[in-house]
Design a protein around this motif. Structure first.
Motif, PDB file in Angstrom:
ATOM      1  N   MET A 120      -4.320  60.522  43.412  1.00  0.00           N
ATOM      2  CA  MET A 120      -3.395  59.457  43.027  1.00  0.00           C
ATOM      3  C   MET A 120      -3.716  58.169  43.795  1.00  0.00           C
ATOM      4  N   CYS A 121      -3.897  58.320  45.129  1.00  0.00           N
ATOM      5  CA  CYS A 121      -4.131  57.129  45.944  1.00  0.00           C
ATOM      6  C   CYS A 121      -5.421  56.439  45.542  1.00  0.00           C
ATOM      7  N   LYS A 122      -6.460  57.230  45.297  1.00  0.00           N
ATOM      8  CA  LYS A 122      -7.763  56.631  44.970  1.00  0.00           C
ATOM      9  C   LYS A 122      -7.683  55.861  43.641  1.00  0.00           C
ATOM     10  N   ARG A 123      -7.026  56.487  42.649  1.00  0.00           N
ATOM     11  CA  ARG A 123      -6.878  55.863  41.351  1.00  0.00           C
ATOM     12  C   ARG A 123      -6.182  54.503  41.465  1.00  0.00           C
ATOM     13  N   ILE A 124      -5.151  54.457  42.307  1.00  0.00           N
ATOM     14  CA  ILE A 124      -4.394  53.218  42.466  1.00  0.00           C
ATOM     15  C   ILE A 124      -5.185  52.189  43.266  1.00  0.00           C
ATOM     16  N   GLN A 125      -5.800  52.638  44.346  1.00  0.00           N
ATOM     17  CA  GLN A 125      -6.596  51.702  45.150  1.00  0.00           C
ATOM     18  C   GLN A 125      -7.738  51.118  44.317  1.00  0.00           C
ATOM     19  N   ASP A 126      -8.361  51.953  43.499  1.00  0.00           N
ATOM     20  CA  ASP A 126      -9.466  51.463  42.653  1.00  0.00           C
ATOM     21  C   ASP A 126      -8.979  50.390  41.672  1.00  0.00           C
ATOM     22  N   SER A 127      -7.834  50.648  41.055  1.00  0.00           N
ATOM     23  CA  SER A 127      -7.285  49.671  40.117  1.00  0.00           C
ATOM     24  C   SER A 127      -6.949  48.377  40.851  1.00  0.00           C
ATOM     25  N   PHE A 128      -6.289  48.522  41.986  1.00  0.00           N
ATOM     26  CA  PHE A 128      -5.908  47.352  42.804  1.00  0.00           C
ATOM     27  C   PHE A 128      -7.132  46.519  43.157  1.00  0.00           C
ATOM     28  N   ASP A 129      -8.223  47.213  43.524  1.00  0.00           N
ATOM     29  CA  ASP A 129      -9.424  46.502  43.959  1.00  0.00           C
ATOM     30  C   ASP A 129     -10.065  45.712  42.826  1.00  0.00           C
ATOM     31  N   ARG A 130      -9.709  46.063  41.579  1.00  0.00           N
ATOM     32  CA  ARG A 130     -10.256  45.313  40.451  1.00  0.00           C
ATOM     33  C   ARG A 130      -9.400  44.103  40.075  1.00  0.00           C
ATOM     34  N   GLN A 131      -8.258  43.944  40.763  1.00  0.00           N
ATOM     35  CA  GLN A 131      -7.395  42.789  40.486  1.00  0.00           C
ATOM     36  C   GLN A 131      -7.878  41.594  41.298  1.00  0.00           C
ATOM     37  N   GLN A 189      14.240  43.660  39.323  1.00  0.00           N
ATOM     38  CA  GLN A 189      14.209  44.860  38.491  1.00  0.00           C
ATOM     39  C   GLN A 189      13.173  44.639  37.391  1.00  0.00           C
ATOM     40  N   GLN A 190      12.430  45.698  37.098  1.00  0.00           N
ATOM     41  CA  GLN A 190      11.224  45.577  36.270  1.00  0.00           C
ATOM     42  C   GLN A 190      11.169  46.703  35.242  1.00  0.00           C
ATOM     43  N   THR A 191      10.693  46.389  34.043  1.00  0.00           N
ATOM     44  CA  THR A 191      10.469  47.378  33.001  1.00  0.00           C
ATOM     45  C   THR A 191       8.976  47.482  32.723  1.00  0.00           C
ATOM     46  N   LEU A 192       8.478  48.706  32.656  1.00  0.00           N
ATOM     47  CA  LEU A 192       7.045  48.927  32.431  1.00  0.00           C
ATOM     48  C   LEU A 192       6.851  49.882  31.274  1.00  0.00           C
ATOM     49  N   ILE A 193       5.698  49.790  30.632  1.00  0.00           N
ATOM     50  CA  ILE A 193       5.387  50.685  29.528  1.00  0.00           C
ATOM     51  C   ILE A 193       4.105  51.449  29.827  1.00  0.00           C
ATOM     52  N   ARG A 194       4.127  52.723  29.444  1.00  0.00           N
ATOM     53  CA  ARG A 194       2.943  53.560  29.622  1.00  0.00           C
ATOM     54  C   ARG A 194       2.076  53.438  28.388  1.00  0.00           C
ATOM     55  N   VAL A 195       0.805  53.229  28.592  1.00  0.00           N
ATOM     56  CA  VAL A 195      -0.141  53.125  27.496  1.00  0.00           C
ATOM     57  C   VAL A 195      -1.102  54.294  27.626  1.00  0.00           C
ATOM     58  N   ASP A 196      -1.198  55.092  26.567  1.00  0.00           N
ATOM     59  CA  ASP A 196      -1.989  56.321  26.663  1.00  0.00           C
ATOM     60  C   ASP A 196      -3.443  56.091  26.287  1.00  0.00           C
ATOM     61  N   GLY A 197      -4.288  56.944  26.806  1.00  0.00           N
ATOM     62  CA  GLY A 197      -5.640  57.085  26.298  1.00  0.00           C
ATOM     63  C   GLY A 197      -6.674  56.133  26.834  1.00  0.00           C
ATOM     64  N   SER A 198      -6.288  55.220  27.720  1.00  0.00           N
ATOM     65  CA  SER A 198      -7.293  54.249  28.153  1.00  0.00           C
ATOM     66  C   SER A 198      -8.287  54.883  29.125  1.00  0.00           C
ATOM     67  N   GLY A 199      -7.763  55.670  30.064  1.00  0.00           N
ATOM     68  CA  GLY A 199      -8.643  56.261  31.067  1.00  0.00           C
ATOM     69  C   GLY A 199      -9.451  55.232  31.828  1.00  0.00           C
ATOM     70  N   ARG A 200      -8.898  54.057  31.947  1.00  0.00           N
ATOM     71  CA  ARG A 200      -9.609  52.928  32.552  1.00  0.00           C
ATOM     72  C   ARG A 200     -10.322  53.328  33.840  1.00  0.00           C
ATOM     73  N   ARG A 203     -10.528  32.128  35.712  1.00  0.00           N
ATOM     74  CA  ARG A 203     -11.540  32.391  36.731  1.00  0.00           C
ATOM     75  C   ARG A 203     -11.241  33.766  37.302  1.00  0.00           C
ATOM     76  N   PRO A 204     -12.242  34.442  37.841  1.00  0.00           N
ATOM     77  CA  PRO A 204     -12.027  35.821  38.316  1.00  0.00           C
ATOM     78  C   PRO A 204     -10.896  35.936  39.337  1.00  0.00           C
ATOM     79  N   GLU A 205     -10.629  34.859  40.073  1.00  0.00           N
ATOM     80  CA  GLU A 205      -9.626  34.914  41.145  1.00  0.00           C
ATOM     81  C   GLU A 205      -8.199  35.020  40.625  1.00  0.00           C
TER      82      GLU A 205
END
Lengths: 138, 138, 138, 138
Positions: free
Chosen positions: A1-12, A127-138, B37-39
């Motif tokens: 779980m942590c790796k998946r999240i850190q990887d996504s974060f690092d792409r932001q 307060q925040q609302t989020l939606i799950r999107v299936d199948g991306s496997g990003r 831009r990427p940032e």
């Protein structure tokens, strides 16, 4: 779980550009920290509401994501945030916590604390609302 | 009016750091642009919701400010924003428009458009509450 | 379309209890009116924010519903509303307008006007997220 | 404090019309209950979002009011509420809790629980901004 999240974060690109980092990942809860620097301020030298919102939104998004299966993605539908006090300090910490995790929609509580000389003060809440999107496997 | 707003904007470290600029100032309406831009991206390369929110919040804040007397300041009380579509394009433009200007509180409509090959698409919409603070003369 | 919406509206015990009625149904837009009476007031005799919100929420929900296929239902995910001015008048009219209609989620703008001696005044403005639920055929 | 709040509540025509009652008053916290009856339902027989919002808004407003001096009044500026689950039960209970009490503005957390066979379930959550108005002594 942590790796998946850190990887996504690092792409932001934005999170790196602001200097934000993940401080905690647990089931249904993620903390993101942002140290003070001139690049994240508003006109009076406080943390900019935009920077505060950006890390709050990310903290909530990843908090939701911790409860999702692997082959899914998360998108912010909307959020609302109150700026409660000027954000002054060495660092601000956003805490995203899942309030309700549904099959399609997840709702998170957002809190942002300014930390100054070791003391934490609540400077924003939302307060925040989020939606799950299936199948991306990003 | 324009100079006062541009001066305040120029003191916002975050806006410069993101690469945002004021595109229009009129009574009760301000546009802020942010080039791609990427940032300023999220994990899929779209504009990050945090960047979109940051310029939307600023556009609304300055829209309110255009209607205030000189010796005052404006603070965001809260805002709510829906992310309607992935923000892809050459630039995003946030438009803040005053809906109700009161003595103490002002309410603004927030819209963000992604511009791609000259076409504008609404990618975020929100509503914001601001408070006038007197006497600062910042 | 109109019959389906009127039938659903007529099954809402609350709308009848408040004395609300549908005033207009068009594609992506619905108006709901509520005449003044002591049963819908707050402590100063104005329309109660709760009554205003109730008809605003219904107007937005039915506005979304006008764009849905027959065998579906609509649920409010969340909404945000600003009370802009005391709601005084002979009637209040809520206008729900679809801003973005997606496959799963719809976003509506909410406006509420107080009508007094034939003049309309904007007394509340909001934004709402709705979800389409398939297969009910209620 | 309790008398002042109960008196104000008793002047709200809408609360009596819905059948709502104050269940708890403490510093910075107020509970309002609404028993199930056909007059407060939506088209499927659940509690209507409008009824839920109405008691949530009132609970937050009176929670703020508990912390105000005598010669003042409170007005809702805005609120945002997520409907988390169908509200089914014998009664719904709204809990308003002050998160931040400022000189002019107060922010409250709103929670609504459906109670069924003695079990409480969170069915709505929100956040509210209120403003203190001085000098009315209503």
């Amino acid at each position: 779980m942590c790796k998946r999240i850190q990887d996504s974060f690092d792409r932001q690109g934005l999170m790196a550009h602001l200097g934000a980092r993940i401080a905690h990942i647990g089931p249904g809860r993620v903390h993101i920290e942002l140290p003070a620097r001139p690049e994240v301020t508003q006109q009076h030298g406080y943390f900019h509401a935009g920077a505060i919102s950006a890390i709050a939104d990310s903290a909530g998004g990843y908090a939701a994501y911790t409860l999702f299966p692997g082959n899914t993605d998360v998108l912010t539908v909307e959020y609302k945030i109150n700026l409660l006090a000027p954000a002054v300090g060495d660092v601000v910490e956003a805490v995203g916590t899942v309030v309700k995790s549904g099959r399609t929609l997840t709702v998170c509580q957002l809190e942002v604390f300014a930390v100054r000389d070791g003391r934490r003060k609540l400077v924003a809440a939302g307060q925040q609302t989020l939606i799950r999107v299936d199948g991306s496997g990003r």
